[in-house]
Structure formats: C-alpha cells, structure tokens
Design a protein around this motif. Structure first.
Motif, PDB file in Angstrom:
ATOM      1  N   ASN A  65       0.986  -1.274   0.151  1.00 14.19           N
ATOM      2  CA  ASN A  65       0.085   0.091   0.139  1.00 14.19           C
ATOM      3  C   ASN A  65       0.900   1.255   0.030  1.00 14.19           C
ATOM      4  OD1 ASN A  65      -2.974  -0.680   0.177  1.00 14.19           O
ATOM      5  ND2 ASN A  65      -2.012  -1.929   1.857  1.00 14.19           N
ATOM      6  N   ASN A  66       2.264   1.010   0.415  1.00  8.79           N
ATOM      7  CA  ASN A  66       3.042   2.282   0.452  1.00  8.79           C
ATOM      8  C   ASN A  66       3.724   2.815  -1.062  1.00  8.79           C
ATOM      9  OD1 ASN A  66       3.020   3.177   3.101  1.00  8.79           O
ATOM     10  ND2 ASN A  66       3.877   0.928   3.410  1.00  8.79           N
ATOM     11  N   TYR A  67       3.051   1.818  -1.904  1.00  8.61           N
ATOM     12  CA  TYR A  67       3.787   2.059  -3.428  1.00  8.61           C
ATOM     13  C   TYR A  67       2.829   3.005  -4.191  1.00  8.61           C
ATOM     14  CZ  TYR A  67       7.543  -0.943  -1.950  1.00  8.61           C
ATOM     15  OH  TYR A  67       8.827  -1.434  -1.286  1.00  8.61           O
ATOM     16  N   CYS A  68       3.357   3.790  -4.950  1.00 11.58           N
ATOM     17  CA  CYS A  68       2.486   4.592  -5.740  1.00 11.58           C
ATOM     18  C   CYS A  68       2.960   4.790  -7.040  1.00 11.58           C
ATOM     19  CB  CYS A  68       2.955   6.043  -5.119  1.00 11.58           C
ATOM     20  SG  CYS A  68       2.820   6.380  -3.417  1.00 11.58           S
ATOM     21  N   LEU A  69       1.890   4.790  -8.153  1.00 13.22           N
ATOM     22  CA  LEU A  69       1.852   4.822  -9.699  1.00 13.22           C
ATOM     23  C   LEU A  69       2.351   6.267  -9.848  1.00 13.22           C
ATOM     24  CD1 LEU A  69       1.538   3.716 -12.386  1.00 13.22           C
ATOM     25  CD2 LEU A  69      -0.736   4.523 -12.254  1.00 13.22           C
ATOM     26  N   LYS A  70       3.642   6.511 -10.550  1.00 14.25           N
ATOM     27  CA  LYS A  70       4.164   7.700 -10.622  1.00 14.25           C
ATOM     28  C   LYS A  70       3.441   8.125 -12.017  1.00 14.25           C
ATOM     29  CE  LYS A  70       7.514  10.855 -11.033  1.00 14.25           C
ATOM     30  NZ  LYS A  70       8.820  10.525 -10.986  1.00 14.25           N
ATOM     31  N   ALA A  71       3.266   7.199 -12.922  1.00  8.79           N
ATOM     32  CA  ALA A  71       2.710   7.646 -14.226  1.00  8.79           C
ATOM     33  C   ALA A  71       2.578   6.398 -14.974  1.00  8.79           C
ATOM     34  CB  ALA A  71       3.002   8.677 -14.979  1.00  8.79           C
ATOM     35  N   SER A  72       1.743   6.306 -16.127  1.00  9.11           N
ATOM     36  CA  SER A  72       1.781   5.268 -17.137  1.00  9.11           C
ATOM     37  C   SER A  72       1.915   6.164 -18.449  1.00  9.11           C
ATOM     38  CB  SER A  72       0.504   4.541 -17.365  1.00  9.11           C
ATOM     39  OG  SER A  72      -0.620   5.232 -17.593  1.00  9.11           O
TER      40      SER A  72
END
Length: 408
Positions: A299-306
């Motif tokens: 849950n601590n990981y985030c999508l920067k962008a695709s």
C-alpha cells in the motif's frame, strides 16, 4: 523577390520560432485509454496487483519469473523454486561505462550514477558498507518462451534473426508478455538516504513499510519498479515508487487516474527531494489488493504515471522517469527520461550486437531506428549479452573480450 514575399517568409519564420520552445519542452506522461477501452493507469495497477501477489516461500509472483541472467545465456533455464536470490549491479552502467573506466560497477551492488541529484549518501552508513543499489529485470513465462524459442538470447541467435528480418519477419512478443525492472537499496543505506532528506526511520520500520528481500547476505528494500506489458503494440509503460522516495513527484508530477484518491500531484515549486502526500488508495484498488491478498507493505507504493505514446497531442515529447531509477541510479534527469522512447531504440545489427548509439543520447519523443538495424520490440535485455560480467568487472584484461562487442 518582392517585399511582400520577404515579409511573409519572415512572419513564417517568426511563427516557427515562437512555436519551437513549446514543442521542445517535454510534458509529463499521464497515460490514456487503450484500444480495449481500458485506461493504462487501471491496467498498470491490475498488473501490479498480480505480480506482487504472494507466491509462496516468502516470495511474490514476479520474484518467481526468469531474470535476464537466466535468459541471456547459451543455456537459458526457467528458475526453479529453490533458485537462490541474486541481485546485480546495473547492466546499463556496465555496458555504457567507458572502456577500462573505474566507474564500472565492481560487484553485485553498484554505485549510483548521480548521488547529488537525490541527495543519496556519498559515504558508507556503516564501516564496510558502501552506499549502493542493485537491480533485477524479470520476465514472465510468455516473454521467456518467445525470446528463447526465437533464439533472441545470444549474439549468434540475434544474427540469425537479423537475416530472417530481411525477409519480412520481425520481433513481436505475444500480448500476454509482462516485464519488471526493480531497483533495490540495502536497508541500512536506505535509512541513511531518507535521513539525509528529512525522514526519520529505522531498519525495523523499513522492513514493515517496504517490500524487502535477502540477497547475497544483505537485506535490501525495494524503492522503485517499472512494469511493461504488451497490451498495446508499443507496450504499456508504468513506473511505481515508494511513497517515501525523496522527490517522488519532482519535475513531472505524479499522475494516477485509477488507484490514487488524489489523481494529480504537482511538483513542489522551488524545492527538490521533498516529501509528497501519501498516495491514498481508491476503493477500487483496495478491493483489487484484497482479492489478490496483497501484503500491507505494498500500500506504500504509488503509481508515478503510465505511458502509451511518444508525444503529447501538441507534439511535445512525453517525459516519464522514476525519481530513483532514472534520476539517481542512471543519472538521467527526468526532463530527459522517457520509458517508451528509450526502449524503442532497442535493436541489433547484422552481427547480432546490440545497437546502443541512440540509447546513449537519452532519446525523447518518436524514435526511428536506422535502416540497417532490426528493432527488438522495445526489449533491452540484449544488453545483458554484452555487459561486463560482475565477476570480471575488476579484472581489466577481461574487459577486452567481454565489453568490446558492445562498442564496435
């Protein structure tokens, strides 16, 4: 020529000059809707949830896949359940470092290329432990089978593929191909790095909040990950970072239209390596994680962008870079980073050697390979064939035969 004609030419040139900076200035990638009707952000999270789902023996799914060292060898083999975990120093750095350079990573955990940009520790946090990072590239079974069955895992096999391509054949992976590049930092180094950037955390907290692994007798924490999937002809590119990564949304911001409650986070004005708001998860993503039985640390990981295109609608090149993977580890500024453009430059020549000329220029925007180069369908794993083996990196006399093939 009449005065009127000169005036018209002058106005046209002026218009081009005014338009040029806007087109030359890269903009942050934010994905888009695929032909299937699914947004690339949603697809990225679906792949993420699948590859971080538990797979037994303390591993997650992607950790059971083949590494490039399993694939790009004369004797490729899918790893067994008891295969030892081994991380490596950067293949890219080993291939591109100048011949005989002292900057060639000398072990399984290599120095970052630009410590200053991320305020990464320049000195060891403890005696005998140099600040470093390690990486691994893993490819799923569909990818492994295609590469091995088409003999794209050796220089000789690539030379044969080059001849096949002259008759119209091309490298084209199946639609279910998925690949992961993961960057790891020793836990003690991570504690020191975050501390230098205002985040107080101890080793026990790192192990609770990060996905960690034990390799070569060292405890590593995962700080960044790229996922690419063949859900589109040019692949779908997604970058994930831990929420505590210093400067996570610097330069290009963070964009997530599916998994983050706050869809857009703008870069902090006039600041660098600061902390950004937590990427609180949407109800849809929470449900997906629940179904896949994803461990709480993820849950601590985030999508920067695709990223699914080379340029924006106005023609400006898209930038898509990870604050650690590109900016710190590889030393490539975010403004000069684009996953899709970098990988589009992957190709090989008649002799089966990797073509790296465009790679060294950090391509942005649309990429076109020379007529005498065969595209390798966005896969840079072929660099592993020509990389200086970790075991030989400190032995100068071995460089001539292991590295020169990538430089000719």
């Amino acid at each position: 020529m009449k005065l009127r004609d000169w005036i018209l030419i002058g106005l046209a040139l002026l218009a081009m000059a005014v338009d040029l900076p806007a087109r030359a200035s890269a903009v942050g990638a934010s994905g888009g809707v695929l032909a299937s009707g699914v947004h690339s952000d949603r697809l990225a999270w679906q792949h993420f949830a699948g590859i971080v789902a538990p797979a037994g023996r303390g591993r997650v799914e992607f950790e059971t896949w083949a590494t490039d060292e399993n694939i790009y060898t004369e004797t490729p083999a899918w790893p067994g359940e008891d295969a030892p975990r081994r991380l490596r120093s950067s293949v890219l750095q080993r291939v591109l470092a100048p011949h005989g350079s002292a900057d060639i990573p000398s072990g399984d955990c290599g120095a970052v290329a630009d410590a200053v940009s991320g305020n990464f520790p320049p000195q060891a946090p403890q005696p005998g432990q140099a600040p470093c990072f390690a990486e691994e590239v893993r490819r799923n079974l569909a990818t492994y089978r295609y590469i091995v069955q088409n003999q794209l895992n050796t220089q000789a096999g690539l030379a044969t593929a080059y001849q096949k391509a002259q008759g119209g054949w091309r490298v084209s992976l199946p639609e279910d191909a998925v690949q992961v590049k993961a960057d790891w930092v020793p836990v003690e180094t991570l504690v020191a790095w975050l501390g230098r950037n205002g985040v107080r955390i101890n080793a026990a907290q790192v192990r609770a909040q990060f996905h960690t692994t034990l390799a070569q007798g060292t405890s590593f924490a995962l700080v960044a990950m790229h996922i690419s999937s063949k859900d589109a002809p040019n692949w779908v590119w997604a970058s994930f970072e831990h929420r505590l990564n210093p400067g996570r949304c610097d330069t290009m911001g963070c964009n997530d239209s599916y998994g983050a409650a706050r869809r857009r986070i703008a870069p902090l004005a006039g600041a660098q390596n600061g902390q950004y708001a937590d990427c609180a998860k949407t109800a849809a993503l929470k449900k997906l994680f629940e179904v896949k039985r994803v461990a709480p640390a993820w849950n601590n990981y985030c999508l920067k962008a695709s990223e699914i295109a080379f340029v924006a609608r106005d023609g400006a090149p898209l930038m898509h870079g990870n604050s650690f993977t590109e900016r710190v580890a590889a030393g490539i500024p975010i403004k000069r980073s684009s996953c899709i453009s970098c990988h589009a430059s992957a190709g090989f020549g008649r002799d089966g050697r990797a073509y790296i000329k465009q790679l060294t220029s950090h391509p942005m925007g649309t990429v076109k390979l020379p007529a005498d180069i065969v595209a390798n369908d966005f896969i840079w794993g072929i660099l592993t064939i020509n990389a200086v083996p970790v075991e030989q990196a400190k032995i100068p006399h071995n460089l001539d035969r292991t590295r020169i093939t990538a430089r000719r």
